[in-house]
Design a protein around this motif. Structure first.
Motif, PDB file in Angstrom:
ATOM      1  N   MET A   1       0.914  -1.116   0.272  1.00  0.00           N
ATOM      2  CA  MET A   1      -0.463   0.271   0.054  1.00  0.00           C
ATOM      3  C   MET A   1       0.752   0.853  -0.089  1.00  0.00           C
ATOM      4  O   MET A   1       1.461   1.471   0.987  1.00  0.00           O
ATOM      5  CB  MET A   1      -0.394  -0.025   0.896  1.00  0.00           C
ATOM      6  CG  MET A   1      -1.829   1.321   1.838  1.00  0.00           C
ATOM      7  SD  MET A   1      -2.862   1.406   2.678  1.00  0.00           S
ATOM      8  CE  MET A   1      -1.368   1.071   4.349  1.00  0.00           C
ATOM      9  N   LYS A   2       0.981   2.226  -0.966  1.00  0.00           N
ATOM     10  CA  LYS A   2       1.480   3.391  -1.069  1.00  0.00           C
ATOM     11  C   LYS A   2       0.971   4.520  -0.608  1.00  0.00           C
ATOM     12  O   LYS A   2       0.097   5.015  -1.213  1.00  0.00           O
ATOM     13  CB  LYS A   2       1.685   3.716  -2.550  1.00  0.00           C
ATOM     14  CG  LYS A   2       3.088   4.798  -2.696  1.00  0.00           C
ATOM     15  CD  LYS A   2       3.351   4.501  -4.289  1.00  0.00           C
ATOM     16  CE  LYS A   2       4.189   5.626  -4.406  1.00  0.00           C
ATOM     17  NZ  LYS A   2       4.642   6.543  -5.670  1.00  0.00           N
ATOM     18  N   ILE A   3       1.275   5.214   0.155  1.00  0.00           N
ATOM     19  CA  ILE A   3       0.931   6.602   0.761  1.00  0.00           C
ATOM     20  C   ILE A   3       1.619   7.904   0.198  1.00  0.00           C
ATOM     21  O   ILE A   3       2.899   7.854   0.224  1.00  0.00           O
ATOM     22  CB  ILE A   3       1.003   6.539   2.080  1.00  0.00           C
ATOM     23  CG1 ILE A   3       0.422   5.369   2.812  1.00  0.00           C
ATOM     24  CG2 ILE A   3       0.384   7.616   2.964  1.00  0.00           C
ATOM     25  CD1 ILE A   3      -0.060   4.739   4.403  1.00  0.00           C
ATOM     26  N   ALA A  59      -3.203  12.741   3.522  1.00  0.00           N
ATOM     27  CA  ALA A  59      -2.028  11.076   2.805  1.00  0.00           C
ATOM     28  C   ALA A  59      -3.501  10.209   2.080  1.00  0.00           C
ATOM     29  O   ALA A  59      -4.101  10.590   2.087  1.00  0.00           O
ATOM     30  CB  ALA A  59      -2.220  10.307   4.321  1.00  0.00           C
ATOM     31  N   ARG A  60      -2.558  10.403   1.199  1.00  0.00           N
ATOM     32  CA  ARG A  60      -3.826   9.522   0.023  1.00  0.00           C
ATOM     33  C   ARG A  60      -3.038   8.346  -0.084  1.00  0.00           C
ATOM     34  O   ARG A  60      -2.100   7.641  -0.461  1.00  0.00           O
ATOM     35  CB  ARG A  60      -3.100  10.564  -1.545  1.00  0.00           C
ATOM     36  CG  ARG A  60      -3.931  11.912  -1.817  1.00  0.00           C
ATOM     37  CD  ARG A  60      -3.919  12.833  -3.006  1.00  0.00           C
ATOM     38  NE  ARG A  60      -4.046  14.143  -2.554  1.00  0.00           N
ATOM     39  CZ  ARG A  60      -5.071  14.591  -2.831  1.00  0.00           C
ATOM     40  NH1 ARG A  60      -6.503  13.322  -2.855  1.00  0.00           N
ATOM     41  NH2 ARG A  60      -5.495  15.584  -2.247  1.00  0.00           N
ATOM     42  N   ILE A  61      -4.493   7.246  -0.550  1.00  0.00           N
ATOM     43  CA  ILE A  61      -4.027   5.929  -0.650  1.00  0.00           C
ATOM     44  C   ILE A  61      -4.573   6.290  -2.268  1.00  0.00           C
ATOM     45  O   ILE A  61      -6.245   5.387  -2.047  1.00  0.00           O
ATOM     46  CB  ILE A  61      -4.792   4.821   0.545  1.00  0.00           C
ATOM     47  CG1 ILE A  61      -3.274   4.988   1.664  1.00  0.00           C
ATOM     48  CG2 ILE A  61      -4.434   3.582  -0.511  1.00  0.00           C
ATOM     49  CD1 ILE A  61      -3.914   3.827   2.768  1.00  0.00           C
ATOM     50  N   SER A  62      -3.955   5.605  -3.048  1.00  0.00           N
ATOM     51  CA  SER A  62      -5.015   5.349  -4.488  1.00  0.00           C
ATOM     52  C   SER A  62      -5.599   6.568  -5.184  1.00  0.00           C
ATOM     53  O   SER A  62      -6.712   6.448  -5.313  1.00  0.00           O
ATOM     54  CB  SER A  62      -5.685   4.021  -4.550  1.00  0.00           C
ATOM     55  OG  SER A  62      -4.915   2.729  -3.893  1.00  0.00           O
ATOM     56  N   GLY A  63      -5.014   7.298  -4.461  1.00  0.00           N
ATOM     57  CA  GLY A  63      -5.843   8.219  -4.991  1.00  0.00           C
ATOM     58  C   GLY A  63      -6.573   8.822  -3.857  1.00  0.00           C
ATOM     59  O   GLY A  63      -6.915  10.513  -4.127  1.00  0.00           O
ATOM     60  N   GLY A 109      -1.698   1.878   9.967  1.00  0.00           N
ATOM     61  CA  GLY A 109       0.185   2.218   9.780  1.00  0.00           C
ATOM     62  C   GLY A 109      -0.199   3.911   9.148  1.00  0.00           C
ATOM     63  O   GLY A 109       1.172   4.741   9.705  1.00  0.00           O
ATOM     64  N   ILE A 110      -1.192   4.162   9.154  1.00  0.00           N
ATOM     65  CA  ILE A 110      -1.111   5.742   8.208  1.00  0.00           C
ATOM     66  C   ILE A 110      -0.938   6.950   9.432  1.00  0.00           C
ATOM     67  O   ILE A 110      -0.112   7.376   8.781  1.00  0.00           O
ATOM     68  CB  ILE A 110      -2.449   5.833   8.143  1.00  0.00           C
ATOM     69  CG1 ILE A 110      -2.740   5.143   6.458  1.00  0.00           C
ATOM     70  CG2 ILE A 110      -2.551   7.548   7.090  1.00  0.00           C
ATOM     71  CD1 ILE A 110      -3.965   4.750   5.638  1.00  0.00           C
ATOM     72  N   ALA A 111      -1.704   7.120  10.433  1.00  0.00           N
ATOM     73  CA  ALA A 111      -0.852   7.701  11.406  1.00  0.00           C
ATOM     74  C   ALA A 111       0.232   8.018  11.902  1.00  0.00           C
ATOM     75  O   ALA A 111       1.159   9.406  11.488  1.00  0.00           O
ATOM     76  CB  ALA A 111      -1.664   7.764  13.034  1.00  0.00           C
ATOM     77  N   ARG A 112       1.223   6.596  11.585  1.00  0.00           N
ATOM     78  CA  ARG A 112       2.366   6.570  12.324  1.00  0.00           C
ATOM     79  C   ARG A 112       2.873   7.133  11.271  1.00  0.00           C
ATOM     80  O   ARG A 112       4.409   8.494  11.304  1.00  0.00           O
ATOM     81  CB  ARG A 112       2.648   5.344  12.028  1.00  0.00           C
ATOM     82  CG  ARG A 112       4.105   4.594  12.495  1.00  0.00           C
ATOM     83  CD  ARG A 112       4.550   3.331  12.761  1.00  0.00           C
ATOM     84  NE  ARG A 112       4.283   3.407  14.364  1.00  0.00           N
ATOM     85  CZ  ARG A 112       3.439   3.063  15.086  1.00  0.00           C
ATOM     86  NH1 ARG A 112       2.363   2.115  14.239  1.00  0.00           N
ATOM     87  NH2 ARG A 112       3.628   2.548  16.052  1.00  0.00           N
ATOM     88  N   LYS A 113       2.858   7.468   9.782  1.00  0.00           N
ATOM     89  CA  LYS A 113       3.107   7.629   8.758  1.00  0.00           C
ATOM     90  C   LYS A 113       3.087   9.279   8.819  1.00  0.00           C
ATOM     91  O   LYS A 113       4.149  10.029   8.169  1.00  0.00           O
ATOM     92  CB  LYS A 113       2.918   7.637   6.949  1.00  0.00           C
ATOM     93  CG  LYS A 113       2.819   5.399   6.718  1.00  0.00           C
ATOM     94  CD  LYS A 113       4.106   5.789   6.076  1.00  0.00           C
ATOM     95  CE  LYS A 113       3.981   4.058   5.393  1.00  0.00           C
ATOM     96  NZ  LYS A 113       5.579   3.340   5.503  1.00  0.00           N
TER      97      LYS A 113
END
Length: 182
Positions: A1-3, A59-63, A109-113
C-alpha cells in the motif's frame, strides 16, 4: 500500500470535510478518544483555514484522501503557559493538530506515517521542536507519540465550558525536539 503525503489544496477541502465527517461519526459510535464532535470539530472550516495557511497535509492511498494532519507554524494558545523543554518561538516549532485517519483505513500505519512525515518536514524546515496536545484518555495517540520520543510536558485544563462542548477538559502536552536543531 503506497501512501503519498502532500500539502492539501483548495480542491481537496470537500474530500477532507467528508473524511472528517466519517471520523467524527465513527468516534461518536465508538470510543471518542480525541473528544471530537460532528459539526463542532473538525469541520470544513477547520480544513479551509488550514489550507489557507498552508498547514494541512493529506495522506492519499490510490488517489483517495485516507488521513490528514495540520502542522501549524505557530504555537497553540493553550501552549503559552507551559514550561517547554526546548526554548523556541512560535515560528521555530510545528504545532501538530487534528491528526485524523478515515475509519476505513484504521490500523494500517497511516497515523505513524503522518507523524514520521511531520518530523521529517520539521527537520527540513529547520524547526526546533514539534508540540501537541492530546486528551488524557486518548491512549492510542499517546502511545504513538511516545513511540516517536515525544515527552510529556504537563496538563492543561480547558475548563467546564470547553468540556460542555467537547466532552473533555484535560489535555496533556507533549514535545519532541528535532535532531540537531534544539
Amino acid at each position: 500500500m503506497k501512501i503519498v503525503i502532500e500539502k492539501a489544496e483548495q480542491k481537496d477541502i470537500d474530500e477532507i470535510k467528508q473524511m472528517y465527517d466519517r471520523v467524527t461519526a465513527y468516534l461518536e459510535e465508538n470510543i471518542n478518544y480525541p473528544a471530537w464532535r460532528s459539526g463542532v470539530y473538525p469541520t470544513r472550516k477547520t480544513a479551509e483555514e488550514a489550507v489557507e495557511k498552508g498547514s494541512l497535509y493529506a495522506a492519499r492511498i490510490s488517489g483517495c484522501i485516507a488521513a490528514a494532519v495540520i502542522l501549524k507554524e505557530e504555537a497553540e494558545p493553550e501552549f503559552k503557559n507551559a514550561t517547554w523543554l526546548i526554548q523556541a518561538g512560535g515560528n521555530e516549532i510545528f504545532s501538530l493538530c487534528t491528526l485524523a485517519v478515515d475509519p476505513k483505513y484504521l490500523r494500517q500505519g497511516i497515523a505513524r506515517k503522518l507523524v514520521q512525515f511531520s518530523l521529517e518536514l520539521a527537520e527540513k524546515k529547520a524547526k526546533k521542536a514539534i508540540r501537541l496536545d492530546v486528551t488524557q484518555v486518548n491512549e492510542p495517540a499517546i502511545r504513538l507519540y511516545r513511540e516517536f520520543g515525544f515527552q510529556y510536558i504537563g496538563t492543561v485544563d480547558e475548563g467546564a465550558e470547553y468540556e460542555a462542548v467537547y466532552g473533555q477538559r484535560l489535555f496533556d502536552l507533549y514535545e519532541k525536539a528535532i535532531e540537531g536543531r534544539a
